[in-house]
Design a protein around this motif. Structure first.
Motif, short mmCIF file in Angstrom:
data_model
loop_
_atom_site.label_atom_id
_atom_site.label_comp_id
_atom_site.label_asym_id
_atom_site.label_seq_id
_atom_site.Cartn_x
_atom_site.Cartn_y
_atom_site.Cartn_z
N THR A 1 -1.92 0.58 -0.81
CA THR A 1 -1.26 -0.41 0.06
C THR A 1 -0.40 -1.36 -0.75
O THR A 1 0.74 -1.67 -0.39
N ASP B 1 8.46 -1.49 -1.18
CA ASP B 1 9.32 -1.91 -0.08
C ASP B 1 10.13 -3.16 -0.39
O ASP B 1 11.18 -3.39 0.21
N GLN C 1 3.72 -2.04 -0.68
CA GLN C 1 4.29 -3.37 -0.48
C GLN C 1 5.32 -3.69 -1.55
O GLN C 1 6.40 -4.20 -1.26
#
Length: 385
Positions: A341, A348, A345
């Motif tokens: 995860t 992105d 993040q």
């Protein structure tokens, strides 16, 4: 001038090599003795035994090697007492270094310098007071450390961090790196599960599972794993089952300067990095590589660390820049799902970390005098004061 210098792991060898180079430029007839790795040996040191014997981290991890390390401590301290150098310089590895200094100080007035202030601002705050009994002078890598050392009664100089003085890899360096490993134009994810055997054994399986989750929708990404020389075979074995067709960067058959340049190019080539906690976060910041930090310890060491650490971050980029832009998955949170995860993040929004990286390098001395030379000047000036 005779200098006895001791380093216990690759990061210390790097500091020691730069310090020795600085001392040699200021005192051409300086003589070195002690323990170190290839970078220190390149400056003229004949290591008394392999530095890799001291590269152990974690309370539980030390136990199986306790008696051997104890013998090495006694052996090293006796060598200092026998040779009577002008100064003993110990570099990082405080559990080994400060025990050597304690024996030396108990039996002599040899001046003692410790390079890298222990993280008393993070845990074991009483260590500075104990350290002051055996160390005269501390060379600090981080700008906020001197007050902690001086308060305990030691001399201390902030000398800058060597990573801030290293060159940034060029586009040509990156192209040559990609060509050397047949990476073409593929996106690169850097994986750095540590430089010690214990941490590689703990982190490699977790990193591998995290990469499987993260790369499910990114089949074109290649995984690159730089390894320290004495851990290449271990790393190669542990990453065989990883996705991303991992490339292990093996420095064993390269001259030391070429190996450092190759690692720097690997960092610069990567769009994203997953790394163990430690100095590597600064190396990544120097090359402007966005990162996620993940780390775990043996269960008993973890239990003790939870009781002793009083910080909301351990990543040096976060601490030096006074931001929290680098995500961390530490201890109980060091799980594949959490890491995947965090990687997404950062992937992105990679620019979120850029400003913090620039601030970090500026505060560590980028653009100023080389830290190794600053450290050498600090050692000499305090000796002559």
């Amino acid at each position: 001038m005779r200098v006895f210098v001791v380093a216990g792991e690759p990061s210390g060898d790097r500091l020691g090599g730069a310090l020795m180079e600085g001392l040699r430029s200021l005192v051409p007839d300086v003589q070195f003795d002690g323990v170190g790795g290839p970078l220190m040996q390149a400056q003229g040191l004949e290591s008394r035994f392999p530095m890799a014997e001291l590269s152990v981290m974690g309370l539980v991890e030390v136990l199986p090697k306790f008696f051997h390390l104890k013998r090495r401590i006694a052996e090293t301290a006796q060598a200092v007492l026998d040779t009577q150098p002008d100064v003993l310089i110990t570099i990082d590895s405080p559990d080994f270094s400060l025990r050597v200094a304690k024996i030396v100080k108990a039996q002599s007035d040899i001046r003692t310098v410790h390079y890298v202030a222990p993280s008393v601002w993070a845990w074991r705050p009483g260590r500075a007071d104990k350290m002051a009994k055996v160390i005269d002078h501390v060379l600090a890598l981080l700008p906020f450390e001197p007050p902690y050392m001086e308060r305990a009664g030691m001399e201390c100089d902030f000398v800058g961090h060597p990573v801030a003085s290293e060159p940034v890899a060029t586009e040509d360096d990156v192209r040559e790196f990609r060509a050397a490993y047949g990476l073409g134009d593929a996106p690169i994810l850097l994986a750095l599960p540590g430089s010690r055997g214990g941490e590689i054994e703990r982190l490699a399986p977790v990193f591998g599972e995290a990469l499987k989750l993260y790369l499910q929708d990114r089949p074109d990404v290649r995984v690159v794993v730089p390894a320290v020389a004495h851990m290449v075979e271990t790393v190669a074995q542990r990453v065989q089952s990883w996705p991303g067709n991992p490339v292990v960067v093996d420095p064993r058959n390269m001259p030391s300067d070429e190996a450092v340049a190759r690692k720097r190019a690997a960092f610069a080539a990567a769009e994203l990095a997953l790394a163990a906690s430690g100095t590597v976060s600064l190396e990544l910041a120097a090359q402007a590589t966005p990162m996620v930090i993940a780390y775990n310890l043996n269960w008993l060491t973890t239990l003790i660390a939870k009781r002793m650490v009083d910080l909301d971050t351990v990543t040096l980029v976060n601490l030096v820049s006074e931001t929290r832009t680098v995500p961390e998955c530490l201890l109980d949170d060091c799980q594949p799902e959490n890491i995947a995860t965090a990687l997404k993040q950062v992937s992105d929004a990679p620019d979120v970390q850029r400003e913090a990286m620039v601030t970090t390098m500026d505060r560590l001395g980028r653009g100023g005098e080389a830290p190794g030379l600053r450290a050498a000047k600090a050692v000499l000036s305090r000796m002559n004061a």
